[in-house]
Design an enzyme around this catalytic site. Structure first.
Site, mmCIF file in Angstrom:
data_model
loop_
_atom_site.group_PDB
_atom_site.id
_atom_site.type_symbol
_atom_site.label_atom_id
_atom_site.label_comp_id
_atom_site.label_asym_id
_atom_site.label_seq_id
_atom_site.Cartn_x
_atom_site.Cartn_y
_atom_site.Cartn_z
ATOM 1 N N ARG A 2 0.859 -1.179 0.000
ATOM 2 C CA ARG A 2 0.000 0.000 0.000
ATOM 3 C C ARG A 2 0.894 1.228 0.000
ATOM 4 O O ARG A 2 1.927 1.259 0.697
ATOM 5 C CB ARG A 2 -0.911 0.031 1.231
ATOM 6 C CG ARG A 2 -2.085 -0.954 1.193
ATOM 7 C CD ARG A 2 -3.103 -0.588 0.110
ATOM 8 N NE ARG A 2 -4.251 -1.474 0.074
ATOM 9 C CZ ARG A 2 -4.371 -2.546 -0.725
ATOM 10 N NH1 ARG A 2 -3.385 -2.859 -1.539
ATOM 11 N NH2 ARG A 2 -5.470 -3.264 -0.703
ATOM 12 N N HIS A 26 -1.224 0.272 -9.678
ATOM 13 C CA HIS A 26 -1.859 -0.696 -8.753
ATOM 14 C C HIS A 26 -2.485 -1.860 -9.534
ATOM 15 O O HIS A 26 -3.698 -2.093 -9.472
ATOM 16 C CB HIS A 26 -2.907 0.010 -7.877
ATOM 17 C CG HIS A 26 -3.201 -0.723 -6.591
ATOM 18 N ND1 HIS A 26 -3.504 -0.099 -5.421
ATOM 19 C CD2 HIS A 26 -3.249 -2.054 -6.315
ATOM 20 C CE1 HIS A 26 -3.729 -0.995 -4.465
ATOM 21 N NE2 HIS A 26 -3.582 -2.203 -4.996
ATOM 22 N N GLU A 37 -3.337 7.729 -4.548
ATOM 23 C CA GLU A 37 -3.794 6.962 -5.714
ATOM 24 C C GLU A 37 -5.173 7.462 -6.094
ATOM 25 O O GLU A 37 -5.995 7.644 -5.195
ATOM 26 C CB GLU A 37 -3.896 5.468 -5.377
ATOM 27 C CG GLU A 37 -2.567 4.766 -5.425
ATOM 28 C CD GLU A 37 -2.639 3.268 -5.153
ATOM 29 O OE1 GLU A 37 -3.707 2.668 -5.369
ATOM 30 O OE2 GLU A 37 -1.640 2.709 -4.726
HETATM 31 C C1 DGY Z 1 -5.360 -6.316 -2.921
HETATM 32 O O1 DGY Z 1 -5.923 -7.390 -3.146
HETATM 33 O O2 DGY Z 1 -5.284 -5.830 -1.788
HETATM 34 C C2 DGY Z 1 -4.803 -5.585 -4.087
HETATM 35 O O3 DGY Z 1 -3.891 -4.618 -3.711
HETATM 36 C C3 DGY Z 1 -5.926 -4.945 -4.873
HETATM 37 O O4 DGY Z 1 -6.450 -3.890 -4.118
#
Ligand code: DGY
Length: 321
Positions: A237, A285, A266
């Site tokens: 993240r 992402h 983001e």
């Molecule tokens: C997750 O599965 O957490 C990926 O980052 C997609 O948001």
């Protein structure tokens, strides 16, 4: 029997999930992309038994207050930092996520970014595209992976799947977790403390979930401990890394490069300062964005909803810690 149950979707779902939920429940889908308009969404939430979250909304007290009949929120992602788990628990709403099915897809992308940070694949493409090839304006040299140390911060399922990929490139792997793993020898990894990982690894991969404790985990102080030749890879993240500290570290040569699939904020605006740097690659992402993985995540999300509505154990349930 579940046909009387109403399930609303916050965004597009993959066809296998759509087919399953449409057959078993009264489904209010949103297949146009983006988010369902707020008014329509709120109206449906008032009657909804289940919510299929595409991960594009916050699930908090304000949403729960609008959804008095809600029994389950299932999200098509493994991360659930956008969900207030405690508030859901207080409202008696169960939560589902999608671990497992996305491990290889994210590990592949993380390894791809690792390779790019060493070998400048994206920069090489841009170089060719700009017509500079042959004008003796070299790209400079990359570095070998063989013999280098990869430091993984947060060695869970995805990090463990990166290990054999990195070993294929003859790397040594060290890791740091809050709880040391029992299967280190089997995995062929070595535990080190956080400071040692930061100061010795050639490649540093961030794999921790976003929580209050991991927010800003990598900031100016941590960059100062890294080697000037270090390369940072983040597929977890964006908020785990302090964006402006990363900008300074890359600009001032405190580290050599970064390759990120997640950033803060983001989506990242096209004119963001990070994008002016030559030593960074950013993807939007897309760690889980393969046909097979997104189908599997969507289907698991649908199965989580059906199990919860039937009062059964969910295939992947999130519990408050
Ligand atoms: C997750 O599965 O957490 C990926 O980052 C997609 O948001």
């Amino acid at each position: 029997m579940l046909k009387t149950m109403k399930v609303v979707a916050s965004g597009r779902m993959r066809q296998p999930a759509f087919d399953l939920l449409d057959a078993e429940t009264t489904l209010y889908p949103w297949q146009k992309g983006g988010r369902m308009p707020q008014d329509a969404f709120d109206e449906l939430l008032a009657e909804a038994d289940g919510l299929f979250s595409a991960g594009n909304i916050r699930i908090d007290e304000a949403l729960l207050a609008k959804a008095p009949k809600l029994k389950v929120v299932a999200q098509a992602s493994v991360g659930y930092d956008n969900i207030d788990v405690k508030a859901c628990q207080e409202h008696g709403v169960r939560i589902g996520n999608t671990p497992g099915v996305l491990v290889d897809a994210v590990a592949d992308l993380a390894y791809g970014l690792l390779l790019d940070s060493a070998r400048m694949i994206v920069r090489g493409h841009e170089h060719v595209k700009s017509g500079a090839w042959g004008e003796h304006k070299g790209l400079g040299f990359g570095v070998d992976l063989a013999g280098k140390t990869l430091g993984i911060i947060g060695l869970g399922a995805i990090g463990s799947a990166v290990v054999p990929r990195a070993k294929a490139s003859k790397m040594k792997i060290v890791y740091h977790n809050t709880h040391r793993r029992a299967d280190e020898a089997e995995l062929g990894v070595q535990y080190v403390d956080f400071a040692t990982l930061l100061s010795t690894a050639d490649f540093i991969m961030v794999m921790v979930p976003l929580t209050e404790k991991t927010k800003g985990l990598i900031g100016a102080g941590e960059f100062a401990m890294m080697k000037p030749s270090a390369r940072l890879i983040n597929t977890s993240r964006g908020k785990v890394v302090d964006t402006m500290a990363l900008y300074d570290a890359l600009k001032e040569g405190k580290i050599a490069a970064a390759a990120l699939d997640v950033v803060d904020p983001e989506p990242l605006p096209g004119d963001h300062p990070l994008l002016t740097l030559p030593n960074i690659t950013i993807t939007p992402h897309i760690g889980t964005s393969t046909v097979e993985t997104r189908d599997a995540m969507s289907l698991l999300t649908a199965r989580n909803i059906l199990a919860a509505l039937a009062g059964k154990p969910m295939p992947a349930e999130v519990f408050a810690k």
